[in-house]
Design a protein around this motif. Structure first.
Motif, mmCIF file in Angstrom:
data_model
loop_
_atom_site.group_PDB
_atom_site.id
_atom_site.type_symbol
_atom_site.label_atom_id
_atom_site.label_comp_id
_atom_site.label_asym_id
_atom_site.label_seq_id
_atom_site.Cartn_x
_atom_site.Cartn_y
_atom_site.Cartn_z
ATOM 1 N N ALA A 102 2.730 10.541 0.857
ATOM 2 C CA ALA A 102 2.389 11.966 0.764
ATOM 3 C C ALA A 102 2.704 12.603 2.113
ATOM 4 O O ALA A 102 2.214 12.151 3.151
ATOM 5 C CB ALA A 102 0.919 12.138 0.422
ATOM 6 N N CYS A 161 0.215 13.424 5.298
ATOM 7 C CA CYS A 161 -1.047 12.689 5.154
ATOM 8 C C CYS A 161 -1.053 11.568 6.192
ATOM 9 O O CYS A 161 -0.254 10.641 6.118
ATOM 10 C CB CYS A 161 -1.191 12.116 3.745
ATOM 11 N N CYS A 191 -1.633 8.050 4.874
ATOM 12 C CA CYS A 191 -0.456 7.438 4.242
ATOM 13 C C CYS A 191 0.530 6.964 5.314
ATOM 14 O O CYS A 191 1.189 5.944 5.147
ATOM 15 C CB CYS A 191 0.249 8.431 3.325
ATOM 16 N N CYS A 211 -2.312 5.819 0.777
ATOM 17 C CA CYS A 211 -3.737 5.785 1.095
ATOM 18 C C CYS A 211 -4.516 5.859 -0.225
ATOM 19 O O CYS A 211 -3.946 6.199 -1.262
ATOM 20 C CB CYS A 211 -4.094 6.946 2.019
ATOM 21 N N HIS A 267 -3.869 8.757 -2.433
ATOM 22 C CA HIS A 267 -2.537 8.993 -2.999
ATOM 23 C C HIS A 267 -1.963 7.789 -3.751
ATOM 24 O O HIS A 267 -0.757 7.732 -3.974
ATOM 25 C CB HIS A 267 -1.570 9.424 -1.883
HETATM 26 ZN ZN LIG Z 1 -2.408 9.826 1.711
#
Ligand SMILES: [Zn+2]
Length: 392
Positions: free
Chosen positions: A86, A89, A92, A240, A243
């Motif tokens: 993402a 993010c 992530c 993460c 996501h």
């Molecule tokens: Zn994420």
């Protein structure tokens, strides 16, 4: 292998931009003296005995007296990808793994004004991947020490650790490639490992050049010879918890690959053609282009990988000659491009190649001990000089 499985550590700091920045009065400062040589894993992840890291944390208490509740240091591995699942993010894009944790206090202590030393050591396991700054992801090691006072104040210290790998050269590598439908065969001799700095020899014999008929022959003449080194980066971007839906579930990720050239050259001279024997012998030297920032081979259980290939490309043209006058050749107009590739291992130079188990710097238990004694001080210094020249 537990290292490099994803898990996040602690919360992030949020700064309030509206309030003016006030530096709180710290009860002390932290500094570090590293006593072990530069961190080099000798040999492959499966064969390496690791690298010993040791030194002293110096805690300087600036107040007359301070009580410490906790004093610990973590060795962290941080993987950051430029291709997060993402966009924007941070969870992530960054994964942090704790490799080791030192706890310096067994109970609350009261420290007087002045310097307090805390020796530490740890054997970094040789299967860990080396510090790598790749095109898709970076892997960095860092130390983070925190001393917490009884009033909740924190004295902190951070430092990056550069971990290198040097794979010992074994025997030369001999490879044979065929190029059907021709009778051409290339036998190539390559060094077992190559290095970011410095050139290396490539020996190649191209045989099967000549096809004899009753009163004439056809043969291949080498017109052009090129080589290039390709670097392939791979990374599996994890997601993460927020996501995971984007990658189809936990434990899955998105594979990214980047292939780029880190050196190439046309070999203009240096080959000998012997039509009587039907061979071409070529000897030339190749090297990585430092301007293209070559990255050493690495492979991590998290899907991060860097590998290298040597690609040799030859253009051969066919010619015809009568056996009575073999020097009067006529091109037939036929030509072929012969392309073949070989795996190369790009690694740091081993230098003197002395690992910790052959020559041991001081090692401490995680409690203060007597000062280190360097029995082989001279050799340690020499090793340091040798390996520090590797810093790029
Ligand atoms: Zn994420």
């Amino acid at each position: 292998m537990d290292a490099f499985k994803r898990h996040s550590l602690g919360g992030r700091l949020h700064s309030d931009k509206k309030s003016p920045k006030v530096e709180p009065q710290r009860p002390g400062t932290l500094d570090m003296v590293v006593e072990s040589p530069p961190l080099v894993f000798y040999n492959t992840p499966a064969q390496s005995s690791g690298a010993l890291f040791s030194g002293q944390l110096k805690l300087n208490i600036t107040e007359p007296q301070t009580t410490l509740d906790k004093f610990e240091m973590r060795l962290l591995a941080t993987v950051t990808t430029k291709k997060p699942v993402a966009q924007h993010c941070t969870d992530c894009s960054t994964q942090t793994t704790e490799i080791h944790k030192w706890e310096f206090l067994k109970e609350v202590v009261s420290l007087k004004h002045g310097m307090h030393q805390y020796p530490f050591s740890h054997l970094l396991p040789g299967h860990l991947p080396a510090t790598t700054h790749g095109t898709l992801a970076t892997l960095d090691y860092s130390l983070c020490a925190v001393a917490t006072t009884s009033t909740g104040e924190k004295i902190t210290y951070k430092r990056q650790l550069d971990v290198k790998r040097a794979i010992f050269p074994g025997n030369e590598k001999h490879s044979i490639r065929i190029f059907p439908p021709t009778n051409l065969t290339a036998s190539v001799t390559l060094p077992p490992v190559i290095h970011p700095i410095g050139d290396f020899p490539i020996e190649m014999r191209l045989s099967g050049l000549v096809t004899n008929k009753e009163d004439s022959q056809t043969r291949w003449r080498l017109r052009k010879l090129n080589w290039r080194i390709e670097e392939t980066h791979k990374f599996v971007s994890p997601a993460c918890p927020k996501h995971v839906g984007k990658v189809g579930g936990e434990g899955k990720g998105v594979l990214h690959e980047d292939v780029h050239v880190i050196a190439n050259e046309e070999v203009k001279t240096g080959w000998k053609t012997d039509f009587a024997q039907g061979n071409i012998d070529a000897e030339f030297r190749a090297a990585c282009n430092m301007a293209l920032k070559p990255v050493c081979d690495m492979e991590s259980p998290n899907g991060m990988e860097v590998k290298h290939n040597l690609i040799i490309e030859m253009v051969v043209a066919e010619e015809w000659a009568p056996l009575k006058k073999p020097n009067q050749a006529t091109p037939t107009g036929a030509a072929r491009v012969l392309r073949t590739q070989f795996h190369l291992v790009l690694t740091e130079r081993a230098g003197m190649g002395i690992s910790w188990d052959e020559e041991q710097p001081p090692m401490y238990e995680d409690v203060p001990a007597s000062p280190p004694t360097y029995v082989e001080d001279f050799d340690i210094a020499r090793l340091e000089a040798e390996t520090s020249s590797l810093h790029i």
